[in-house]
Design a protein around this motif. Structure first.
Motif, mmCIF file in Angstrom:
data_model
loop_
_atom_site.group_PDB
_atom_site.id
_atom_site.type_symbol
_atom_site.label_atom_id
_atom_site.label_comp_id
_atom_site.label_asym_id
_atom_site.label_seq_id
_atom_site.Cartn_x
_atom_site.Cartn_y
_atom_site.Cartn_z
ATOM 1 N N ILE A 1 8.855 4.953 0.375
ATOM 2 C CA ILE A 1 9.347 6.410 0.308
ATOM 3 C C ILE A 1 7.871 7.200 0.017
ATOM 4 N N GLU A 2 7.961 8.489 0.575
ATOM 5 C CA GLU A 2 6.870 9.379 0.219
ATOM 6 C C GLU A 2 7.323 10.399 -0.994
ATOM 7 N N THR A 3 6.268 10.666 -1.536
ATOM 8 C CA THR A 3 6.946 11.599 -2.571
ATOM 9 C C THR A 3 5.941 12.796 -2.658
ATOM 10 N N VAL B 1 -4.010 2.045 -2.568
ATOM 11 C CA VAL B 1 -3.761 0.777 -1.646
ATOM 12 C C VAL B 1 -2.545 1.086 -0.764
ATOM 13 N N LEU B 2 -1.416 1.436 -1.339
ATOM 14 C CA LEU B 2 -0.241 1.512 -0.546
ATOM 15 C C LEU B 2 -0.340 2.483 0.164
ATOM 16 N N ARG B 3 -0.695 3.595 -0.300
ATOM 17 C CA ARG B 3 -0.624 4.946 0.490
ATOM 18 C C ARG B 3 -1.497 4.735 1.734
ATOM 19 N N ARG B 4 -2.607 4.001 1.600
ATOM 20 C CA ARG B 4 -3.479 3.928 2.799
ATOM 21 C C ARG B 4 -3.151 3.046 3.662
ATOM 22 N N CYS B 5 -2.537 1.743 3.121
ATOM 23 C CA CYS B 5 -2.042 0.638 3.991
ATOM 24 C C CYS B 5 -0.679 0.704 4.682
ATOM 25 N N LEU B 6 0.339 1.491 4.202
ATOM 26 C CA LEU B 6 1.588 1.708 4.416
ATOM 27 C C LEU B 6 2.055 3.303 4.456
ATOM 28 N N ALA C 1 -2.960 -6.425 1.464
ATOM 29 C CA ALA C 1 -3.156 -5.589 0.473
ATOM 30 C C ALA C 1 -1.854 -4.876 -0.114
ATOM 31 N N VAL C 2 -1.092 -4.762 0.759
ATOM 32 C CA VAL C 2 0.390 -4.398 0.320
ATOM 33 C C VAL C 2 0.995 -5.486 -0.711
ATOM 34 N N ARG C 3 1.086 -6.524 -0.290
ATOM 35 C CA ARG C 3 1.485 -7.747 -0.978
ATOM 36 C C ARG C 3 0.972 -7.742 -2.407
ATOM 37 N N TRP C 4 -0.254 -7.492 -2.374
ATOM 38 C CA TRP C 4 -0.923 -7.640 -3.781
ATOM 39 C C TRP C 4 -0.664 -6.325 -4.376
#
Lengths: 78, 668
Positions: free
Chosen positions: B116-118, B78-83, B49-52
């Motif tokens: 990073i988180e924002t 997606v990134l926020r949930r997976c990473l 998921a992160v790769r895509w």
């Protein structure tokens, strides 16, 4: 057709691929439909359908059906 | 970018259909990338998921106009949930609506190589946030503050009576905000430069009017740049600017600013352009946090010249003359400019090496010289293999490389087999090559130093060193002499506020020489290091050719009668230097100093760390069962122990000194 594209936009904006649009849906029915999401939504709709929604209609859509109808009118007029 | 899907198991159902659609095209659309990211997330494959999600940021947004912001937003979700991340932290403060930018930055930053988180400051509150010591900005203790401001925030009249004074006053207003942030938080600052408006009431007369706002805005940009380069010590990366005026000019100022959305919702940057702004802001943050790419690897045939050397011959190449030849010359000139600003150049070509070198030496249209190339790889090996060799020879990770090739099949091979390498997809028309290179944002640097212009030479020296090493290896037996000849010095340093960023970076990014695979963030590391039961051994390594910087981290905690390894990793730059032997010696000595009976370690197998599977055994550790009965007998983890009273002899090929007073006793 408009309904399908609109549903896709909603799914993207609200990050919910299970979201199924119905004409009677309102902002209260969709989690996260706040003023920011609304601007993102209007923007995506304008881009997707190559239309410009008038400022005085921005905040006045009573339901998804109302919005869809307005999109169809604007497309028809174009 | 790694071609998403590479190496994953064959997916089933709707995911398979999406993967098949993606496989049919070199660069799947943003829309398709989004669907794939979501589908992988649903299939419980967060990595996929992160790769895509990351691949989406490279997809040509203009190909499906309108999908840009919405698709990016979905991918950011997606990134926020997976990473999930907590650090490093970036806080956006501005004068307009910055919510979309704030939401997209973690995605863009992940693409730039930093997770990073924002958090977003209060709407329009940038001055209050900075000036009020009790504001949310300081409570969040951000690592980076993004000053997302725009031309409307610049207090300049239409025509200034005193242009110099007006510019100076405006510049000092901003620099004093920087100084306040720096004094109160130590956070780095990324400020958006001011995009000049498309509409100029003075018309062309503005250019002849010294006090015209339009002119002064450009001067404020330039003066801010000058002031920023003076902030901070050494590298001067404390304040960086994003050149929004260049971005605006690139897409067109009337695309950059959309009055409808400014008046509707105070969007100072048109929503169409927010992904672009996020990408470039992230590139600058990435540079500040040390994630920029370092090396541009160029193909030859139909990339640096027109034609195929082996078929068309030297005289048949299009280079320098004619429209096509000029296009290739322009690409070479651009590569040279990149080289002068510190990007290391390498060649990766399927050619006979002697022929390829001859083209460099003899073709009159060549702009690049052999001396501009740090590593010249021309052979019939496949390109992923050549790229690995280039990376190893130059002492770089694959994730420092950017590969440019006109051939889609070669690009695909690299995406599949050397996924850490960034691949620039050249367009079919050579006239578009330069722009494709220029649009790539991740060579960003925070400062230009004297060293930049000569970096390729430095890396050539490193390549020569590697060649020497290979020669030594062939003449077996004298590897020790070779190591001794390097005059290596390891300096033990403390894990403190000075070294924490680099240690956190190593912990976040080291894959090969990483025994335990723990990804502790900076906060976590600082908390751990502060405990008296923790021993943190950080090591810098220098040799007579180069100072490699802080390259090894070994953190261990007291556990019963043992000092137990929590984290042990080394940069791939120094693998094969016997530094691990010295680290083991330091760890044993530290355990002895603390009166402990043994050192305990474990190895957790990952996709990339097979290199160190046998390390403990080689260092004289005995394999044991996990002490804690609750620990699952995980097949991927092996447990090891070594008594401190058993003699340990390091290979003594590295001189070890300490800059950490706590370690003085250990070293004796």
């Amino acid at each position: 057709m408009v309904q399908d594209q609109l549903q896709l936009i909603f799914r993207e904006i609200f990050s919910d691929d299970d979201l199924v649009l119905t004409d009677t849906m309102t902002a209260a029915d969709v989690a996260g439909w706040d003023s920011l999401a609304h601007i993102n939504l209007i923007y995506a709709v304008e881009r997707q359908f190559s239309i410009q929604i008038a400022d005085d209609r921005l905040a006045s859509f009573a339901s998804v059906g109302d919005l869809r109808q307005h999109i169809e009118e604007l497309r028809h007029a174009a | 970018m790694a071609r998403p899907g590479a190496g994953t198991d064959t997916p089933a159902g709707p995911l398979a259909a999406l993967v098949a659609r993606a496989a049919a095209t070199e660069l799947p659309s943003a829309q398709l990338c989004r669907e794939l990211a979501v589908a992988h997330e649903r299939a419980d494959d967060p990595d996929g998921a992160v790769r895509w999600a990351l691949a989406l940021t490279d997809a040509d947004a203009s190909a499906d106009a309108g999908a840009g912001l919405a698709a990016w937003s979905a991918a950011a979700g997606v990134l926020r949930r997976c990473l999930p991340r907590t650090r490093p932290l970036a806080r956006t403060v501005g004068s307009s609506t910055t919510s979309q930018l704030t939401a997209l930055l973690p995605l863009a930053a992940a693409r730039a190589g930093v997770a990073i988180e924002t958090y977003e400051g209060g709407y329009g509150q940038y001055r209050q946030e900075i000036l009020d010591p009790a504001s949310g900005l300081y409570q969040f203790r951000p690592d980076v503050v993004v000053l997302a401001v725009h031309a409307g925030d610049v207090a300049l009249p239409a025509i200034a009576d005193d242009p110099e004074g007006a510019v100076a006053a405006e510049v000092s207003r901003w620099t004093s905000l920087w100084d306040t942030v720096r004094a109160r938080s130590g956070a780095r600052i990324v400020q958006h430069g001011f995009a000049l408006p498309a509409e100029v009431a003075l018309g062309h007369l503005a250019l002849r009017t010294a006090g015209a706002r339009h002119q002064l805005l450009a001067r404020v940009n330039a003066e801010l740049g000058r002031a920023a380069s003076a902030v901070g010590v050494g590298g001067g990366d404390a304040v960086c600017l994003v050149d929004c005026d260049r971005l605006a000019a690139g897409v067109g100022r009337r695309t950059w600013f959309d009055p409808r959305y400014w008046h509707r919702a105070r969007q100072a940057v048109a929503l169409d352009c927010v992904p672009l702004l996020a990408r470039h802001t992230a590139a600058v943050i990435g540079a500040q946090l040390g994630a920029s790419r370092k090396c541009l690897v160029l193909d030859l045939d139909n990339t640096l010249w027109g034609g195929v050397l082996g078929e068309d011959g030297l005289a048949g190449l299009a280079l320098g003359e004619g429209p096509l030849g000029e296009a290739f010359a322009a690409v070479q000139d651009y590569a040279l400019e990149l080289s002068r600003r510190g990007v290391v150049l390498a060649i990766c070509s399927k050619n006979n090496e002697a022929d390829a070198r001859e083209a460099f030496e003899r073709h009159p249209g060549m702009r690049l010289r052999l001396s501009d190339i740090a590593m010249f790889s021309a052979s019939w090996d496949d390109k992923p293999t050549q790229l690995r060799r280039i990376a190893a020879t130059l002492g770089l990770g694959l994730d420092a490389l950017v590969f440019v090739d006109d051939n889609p099949a070669e690009r695909e091979a690299v995406r599949q087999l050397a996924g850490e390498v960034d691949v620039i997809a050249l367009p079919t028309d050579p006239h578009g090559y330069l722009r494709a290179l220029a649009d790539y944002p991740f060579f960003e640097a925070t400062a230009l130093t004297a060293e930049d212009a000569t970096r390729t030479a430095t890396y050539r020296a490193r390549a020569d060193l590697a060649a020497g090493l290979a020669a030594v290896r062939e003449s077996a037996g004298s590897l020790e002499d070779f190591h001794r000849g390097l005059a290596m010095t390891a300096t033990v340093v403390a894990l403190d506020e000075l070294t924490l960023p680099r240690v956190a970076q190593l912990v976040a990014r080291t894959n090969q020489f990483n025994l335990t695979g723990r990804r502790r963030d900076a906060d976590d590391l600082a908390a751990l290091a502060a405990r008296p039961t923790t021993a943190a051994i950080c090591v810098r390594l220098a040799d007579r050719f180069a100072d490699h910087g802080l390259v090894a981290v070994l953190i261990a905690v007291v556990d019963g009668d043992a000092l137990a390894v929590d984290t042990w990793l080394m940069s791939c730059r120094v693998i094969g230097r016997t530094l691990e032997d010295e680290l083991a010696g330091l760890l044993l000595a530290e355990a002895r100093r603390r009166g402990l009976a043994r050192v305990a370690g474990h190895y957790r197998a990952s996709a990339k760390n097979a290199l160190v599977a046998g390390l403990y055994e080689r260092l004289g550790f005995t394999r044991v069962l996990p002490a804690d009965a609750d620990v699952p007998r995980d097949a991927e983890v092996t447990w090891w122990s070594r008594r401190v009273d058993e003699p340990y002899a390091s290979r003594n090929l590295i001189r070890v000194v300490t800059a950490d007073h706590r370690m003085e006793e250990v070293l004796g």
